[in-house]
Structure formats: C-alpha cells, structure tokens
Design a protein around this motif. Structure first.
Motif, PDB file in Angstrom:
ATOM      1  N   ASN A 102       3.081   9.025 -22.949  1.00  0.00           N
ATOM      2  CA  ASN A 102       2.923   9.997 -23.095  1.00  0.00           C
ATOM      3  C   ASN A 102       1.109   9.042 -22.827  1.00  0.00           C
ATOM      4  O   ASN A 102       0.426   9.166 -23.479  1.00  0.00           O
ATOM      5  N   LYS A 103       1.015   8.385 -21.846  1.00  0.00           N
ATOM      6  CA  LYS A 103       0.025   7.830 -21.679  1.00  0.00           C
ATOM      7  C   LYS A 103      -1.201   8.651 -20.972  1.00  0.00           C
ATOM      8  O   LYS A 103      -0.620   7.854 -19.770  1.00  0.00           O
ATOM      9  N   LEU A 104      -1.411   9.619 -21.939  1.00  0.00           N
ATOM     10  CA  LEU A 104      -1.700  10.222 -19.465  1.00  0.00           C
ATOM     11  C   LEU A 104      -3.835   9.811 -20.016  1.00  0.00           C
ATOM     12  O   LEU A 104      -3.562  10.088 -18.612  1.00  0.00           O
ATOM     13  N   ASP A 105      -3.165   9.497 -20.151  1.00  0.00           N
ATOM     14  CA  ASP A 105      -5.204   8.452 -19.877  1.00  0.00           C
ATOM     15  C   ASP A 105      -5.226   7.607 -18.813  1.00  0.00           C
ATOM     16  O   ASP A 105      -6.083   7.819 -17.950  1.00  0.00           O
ATOM     17  N   ALA A 106      -4.159   6.662 -18.946  1.00  0.00           N
ATOM     18  CA  ALA A 106      -3.878   6.426 -18.017  1.00  0.00           C
ATOM     19  C   ALA A 106      -2.946   6.744 -16.700  1.00  0.00           C
ATOM     20  O   ALA A 106      -3.773   6.953 -15.064  1.00  0.00           O
ATOM     21  N   LEU A 107      -2.400   7.932 -17.281  1.00  0.00           N
ATOM     22  CA  LEU A 107      -2.166   8.802 -15.770  1.00  0.00           C
ATOM     23  C   LEU A 107      -3.299   9.733 -14.813  1.00  0.00           C
ATOM     24  O   LEU A 107      -3.338   9.070 -13.477  1.00  0.00           O
ATOM     25  N   GLU A 108      -4.274   9.818 -15.860  1.00  0.00           N
ATOM     26  CA  GLU A 108      -5.252  10.383 -14.913  1.00  0.00           C
ATOM     27  C   GLU A 108      -6.104   9.862 -14.489  1.00  0.00           C
ATOM     28  O   GLU A 108      -6.674   9.953 -13.122  1.00  0.00           O
ATOM     29  N   ALA A 109      -6.388   8.127 -14.827  1.00  0.00           N
ATOM     30  CA  ALA A 109      -7.179   7.130 -14.224  1.00  0.00           C
ATOM     31  C   ALA A 109      -6.776   7.678 -12.146  1.00  0.00           C
ATOM     32  O   ALA A 109      -7.561   6.555 -11.828  1.00  0.00           O
ATOM     33  N   LEU A 110      -4.730   7.120 -12.150  1.00  0.00           N
ATOM     34  CA  LEU A 110      -4.767   7.343 -11.098  1.00  0.00           C
ATOM     35  C   LEU A 110      -4.878   8.734 -10.312  1.00  0.00           C
ATOM     36  O   LEU A 110      -4.897   8.315  -9.385  1.00  0.00           O
ATOM     37  N   GLY A 111      -5.661   9.394 -10.973  1.00  0.00           N
ATOM     38  CA  GLY A 111      -5.349  11.049  -9.876  1.00  0.00           C
ATOM     39  C   GLY A 111      -5.806  10.079  -8.472  1.00  0.00           C
ATOM     40  O   GLY A 111      -5.259  10.725  -7.763  1.00  0.00           O
ATOM     41  N   PRO A 112      -7.630   9.777  -8.628  1.00  0.00           N
ATOM     42  CA  PRO A 112      -8.646   9.320  -7.661  1.00  0.00           C
ATOM     43  C   PRO A 112      -7.908   8.562  -6.092  1.00  0.00           C
ATOM     44  O   PRO A 112      -7.797   7.611  -5.624  1.00  0.00           O
ATOM     45  N   THR A 113      -6.265   7.574  -6.588  1.00  0.00           N
ATOM     46  CA  THR A 113      -6.006   6.482  -6.242  1.00  0.00           C
ATOM     47  C   THR A 113      -5.050   7.684  -5.261  1.00  0.00           C
ATOM     48  O   THR A 113      -4.428   6.668  -3.994  1.00  0.00           O
ATOM     49  N   SER A 114      -4.559   9.210  -5.114  1.00  0.00           N
ATOM     50  CA  SER A 114      -3.676   9.780  -4.173  1.00  0.00           C
ATOM     51  C   SER A 114      -4.860  10.092  -3.279  1.00  0.00           C
ATOM     52  O   SER A 114      -5.782  10.712  -3.414  1.00  0.00           O
ATOM     53  N   ILE A 115      -4.808  10.044  -1.954  1.00  0.00           N
ATOM     54  CA  ILE A 115      -4.899  10.744  -1.170  1.00  0.00           C
ATOM     55  C   ILE A 115      -4.323  12.009  -0.367  1.00  0.00           C
ATOM     56  O   ILE A 115      -2.782  11.868   0.193  1.00  0.00           O
ATOM     57  N   GLU A 116      -4.637  13.421  -0.087  1.00  0.00           N
ATOM     58  CA  GLU A 116      -3.422  14.794   0.534  1.00  0.00           C
ATOM     59  C   GLU A 116      -2.368  13.842   2.171  1.00  0.00           C
ATOM     60  O   GLU A 116      -2.999  13.204   1.825  1.00  0.00           O
ATOM     61  N   ALA A 117      -1.252  14.054   1.753  1.00  0.00           N
ATOM     62  CA  ALA A 117      -0.819  14.491   2.244  1.00  0.00           C
ATOM     63  C   ALA A 117      -1.264  14.518   4.180  1.00  0.00           C
ATOM     64  O   ALA A 117      -1.994  15.157   4.086  1.00  0.00           O
ATOM     65  N   GLY A 118      -1.144  13.275   5.030  1.00  0.00           N
ATOM     66  CA  GLY A 118      -1.987  14.017   6.188  1.00  0.00           C
ATOM     67  C   GLY A 118      -3.013  13.521   6.009  1.00  0.00           C
ATOM     68  O   GLY A 118      -3.941  14.374   7.717  1.00  0.00           O
ATOM     69  N   ALA A 119      -4.146  13.445   5.307  1.00  0.00           N
ATOM     70  CA  ALA A 119      -5.665  12.995   5.178  1.00  0.00           C
ATOM     71  C   ALA A 119      -5.822  11.837   5.945  1.00  0.00           C
ATOM     72  O   ALA A 119      -6.934  11.033   5.782  1.00  0.00           O
ATOM     73  N   LEU A 120      -4.911  10.344   5.854  1.00  0.00           N
ATOM     74  CA  LEU A 120      -5.001   9.062   5.324  1.00  0.00           C
ATOM     75  C   LEU A 120      -4.012   8.479   6.464  1.00  0.00           C
ATOM     76  O   LEU A 120      -2.822   9.577   7.225  1.00  0.00           O
ATOM     77  N   SER A 121      -4.908   8.130   7.523  1.00  0.00           N
ATOM     78  CA  SER A 121      -4.270   7.398   8.697  1.00  0.00           C
ATOM     79  C   SER A 121      -4.435   5.632   8.997  1.00  0.00           C
ATOM     80  O   SER A 121      -5.677   5.598   8.053  1.00  0.00           O
ATOM     81  N   ALA A 122      -3.782   5.343   9.533  1.00  0.00           N
ATOM     82  CA  ALA A 122      -4.599   3.480   9.574  1.00  0.00           C
ATOM     83  C   ALA A 122      -4.455   2.637  10.819  1.00  0.00           C
ATOM     84  O   ALA A 122      -3.076   3.763  11.889  1.00  0.00           O
ATOM     85  N   VAL A 123      -5.163   2.732  11.485  1.00  0.00           N
ATOM     86  CA  VAL A 123      -4.855   1.859  12.510  1.00  0.00           C
ATOM     87  C   VAL A 123      -5.238   0.731  12.731  1.00  0.00           C
ATOM     88  O   VAL A 123      -5.928  -0.277  12.489  1.00  0.00           O
ATOM     89  N   ARG A 124      -4.028  -0.256  13.569  1.00  0.00           N
ATOM     90  CA  ARG A 124      -4.202  -1.640  13.434  1.00  0.00           C
ATOM     91  C   ARG A 124      -5.241  -2.224  14.395  1.00  0.00           C
ATOM     92  O   ARG A 124      -4.823  -1.673  15.841  1.00  0.00           O
ATOM     93  N   GLN A 125      -5.965  -2.910  14.462  1.00  0.00           N
ATOM     94  CA  GLN A 125      -7.332  -3.999  14.955  1.00  0.00           C
ATOM     95  C   GLN A 125      -6.114  -5.081  15.640  1.00  0.00           C
ATOM     96  O   GLN A 125      -6.126  -6.088  14.683  1.00  0.00           O
ATOM     97  N   GLN A 126      -5.342  -5.963  16.813  1.00  0.00           N
ATOM     98  CA  GLN A 126      -5.249  -6.551  16.759  1.00  0.00           C
ATOM     99  C   GLN A 126      -5.600  -7.262  16.797  1.00  0.00           C
ATOM    100  O   GLN A 126      -4.883  -8.560  17.005  1.00  0.00           O
ATOM    101  N   GLU A 127      -6.738  -7.835  17.123  1.00  0.00           N
ATOM    102  CA  GLU A 127      -7.415  -9.577  17.240  1.00  0.00           C
ATOM    103  C   GLU A 127      -8.677  -8.321  16.935  1.00  0.00           C
ATOM    104  O   GLU A 127      -9.197  -7.665  16.786  1.00  0.00           O
ATOM    105  N   PRO A 128      -8.993  -9.971  16.163  1.00  0.00           N
ATOM    106  CA  PRO A 128     -10.490 -10.122  15.586  1.00  0.00           C
ATOM    107  C   PRO A 128     -11.788  -9.890  16.041  1.00  0.00           C
ATOM    108  O   PRO A 128     -12.368 -11.066  16.455  1.00  0.00           O
TER     109      PRO A 128
END
Length: 293
Positions: free
Chosen positions: A86-112
């Motif tokens: 019942n730690k609902l405040d902590a649960l609510e704080a997690l809300g912005p840490t999720s991004i909708e499935a398919g909306a986040l991608s990642a690409v490697r920059q292999q050399e700086p």
C-alpha cells in the motif's frame, strides 16, 4: 509558397559518453543516471521532451549503458511489492519512468567520434522527419519547459531552432557560437555557426546549449562523417551547411540552465531544485546556513 511544417514527434538523446568527470561514481553506472534530488538526469530530459509533445525517443548509447533502457521499462516485481504494501505514493512516483511499448529505441555509438556522429547513428530513427535533440547534461529550470519554448517557435517558423544563451567571450572556445542576423532580443536569425572559436575569432558570444530542433536536411551532411574541431564529427559543422536553405533561428530561452556535466553545475542544480520542493525547501535552506555563515 506556403511553408509546410511537419509535426515534431521524435527526440534523440545522446547518452554514450563515459562520464569521466564523475569517476569513480560512473565506473559502474551511466552519468545520466546520477540523480538531481530524486530523479536521474535522463528523466529530466525525457519529462521535458514529453511536455513538448514528443512521442518517440531514441537513446544513443554505448557499452555499459543498458541500465538507461532498463530504467524506462516496467518493473513488475517492484510495482507489485509497492501495491501489496500500500505504498501508493512510491508507486505513483514510478509512473513517469515508463515509456509506452514501441516508443523507445536505442542505438549503439560504437566509437566516440563526436555529437555529429552520435546523431548520424540515429539516421534510421530520424528518417525524413524533424527531430529534437536533448543533451541530458543540460538541465533547464523554467516555468515553461525549454524544449516546449523551442517547439512554439518551430510551429511558427518551421526549419531549425536552437536554444541559445550569452556566454563570456573568453569562453567561446568551449561552445558552438552563432553568427547572427536579425535579432529582436529573444529570437535571432542564424547566419552562421562556428564550433569552439577562439575568443578573438568568435562572431558573437551567443552559444548553443543542449536543446535543438532540426530538420532531416542535416543528415546528408552528417553522413559524410567529415571531421572538424577536435578531430570529431561536429553537429555544428553540418548545421552550418543547411543555413540559407531553410529557416534557422536561435531562441534566447527563459529559464536557468545547469551544466550537470561538471561537478559544480551538478551540485548547484541539487540546491536549486531541492529548495523549490515543498517537502524539502525549508530543511535545505536551514542546513545551508550551517555552511554559508
């Protein structure tokens, strides 16, 4: 001829750096996961992008940076535990840490090889669309999120829009600097761009910070992978080549920028954001008196 302005829905976040200024803390964690109060730097950037209407995100990562992707995943075990307790405040704080499935991608920059190279790595994600760039090292405290201010200008002018600020002339060799045209005190026409000029060679003292809106016209120039200042592929050089072919403006944004890529700027951001928190402000002001005399 009517100017066609495509909606801005994509953002690229270059996060492949090693974070050497924050060693040893960054030995085992990405610099972008360092918290300002209780949110990591990457969260501030994503929140700002969302507030500007961004719907798709691409992280340009490097080896050892997978925790940045994990951070925006759904943490089923943690959320279940918080719900059961019942730690609902902590649960609510997690809300912005999720991004909708398919909306986040990642690409490697292999050399700086520089910021321009990092953006080139996102070429498939960008396609022919306009896109924003947010550098998480720059945290901007403002009433209207910095990128939202740029989007409002973009929706009027189209083309390319950069967040700019005045810097001491002796520091121009640290930044991308504007050659300016018409200037109404807030919005300035960009006539040219120079990466890290010597103070005596700088065309102005207006510097780009880590917020950009660019059209895909810059990508063919980046694809040549030409080296510039520091032997790196400079985004500034590629942007300079599209000036004159599309609207190009710099916006003196409203707000306070904190350079969290260095320790002093990072510590200042901690204080600035904490004293504005209703749950922390009074306590922070009280203990600061112990150190300021």
């Amino acid at each position: 001829m009517t100017l066609v302005i495509k909606p801005l829905r994509k953002a690229v976040l270059p996060v492949a750096g090693l974070g050497t200024r924050f060693l040893p803390a960054t030995k085992a964690m990405p610099k972008e996961m360092l918290p300002v109060v209780d949110r990591p730097l990457i969260q501030y950037a994503i929140d700002e992008a969302r507030a500007a209407g961004i719907e798709e995100f691409c992280l340009i990562t490097g080896r050892g940076k997978d925790s940045l992707i994990d951070y925006f995943d759904v943490a089923f075990e943690l959320e279940t535990t918080l719900r059961e307790r019942n730690k609902l405040d902590a649960l609510e704080a997690l809300g912005p840490t999720s991004i909708e499935a398919g909306a986040l991608s990642a690409v490697r920059q292999q050399e700086p090889l520089g910021l321009g190279h990092a953006i080139w790595c996102a070429r498939s994600f960008i396609g022919d669309d306009p896109f924003a760039i947010l550098l998480p090292d720059d945290v901007v405290k403002s009433d209207v999120p910095c990128l939202k201010q740029l989007v409002d200008v973009y929706n009027q002018t189209g083309g390319n829009v950069l967040a700019v600020t005045e810097v001491p002339r002796e520091h121009t060799n640290r930044y991308g600097i504007l050659k300016t045209g018409e200037d109404d005190g807030r919005l300035v026409e960009v006539k040219g761009l120079v990466e890290k000029p010597k103070p005596e060679d700088a065309p102005s003292n207006l510097s780009i910070i880590g917020r950009y809106i660019l059209t895909a016209d810059v990508m063919p120039h980046l694809s040549k992978l030409e080296r510039g200042a520091g032997g790196e592929v400079q985004l500034t050089d590629a942007m300079a080549k599209v000036i004159g072919h599309a609207p190009f403006h710099g916006l003196r944004y409203e707000g306070r920028r904190f350079d969290c890529g260095n320790k002093v700027g990072y510590l200042e951001a901690q204080i600035a954001f904490s004293i504005d928190r209703p749950d922390l402000g009074d306590a922070v002001r009280a203990f600061l008196k112990n150190y300021t005399g």
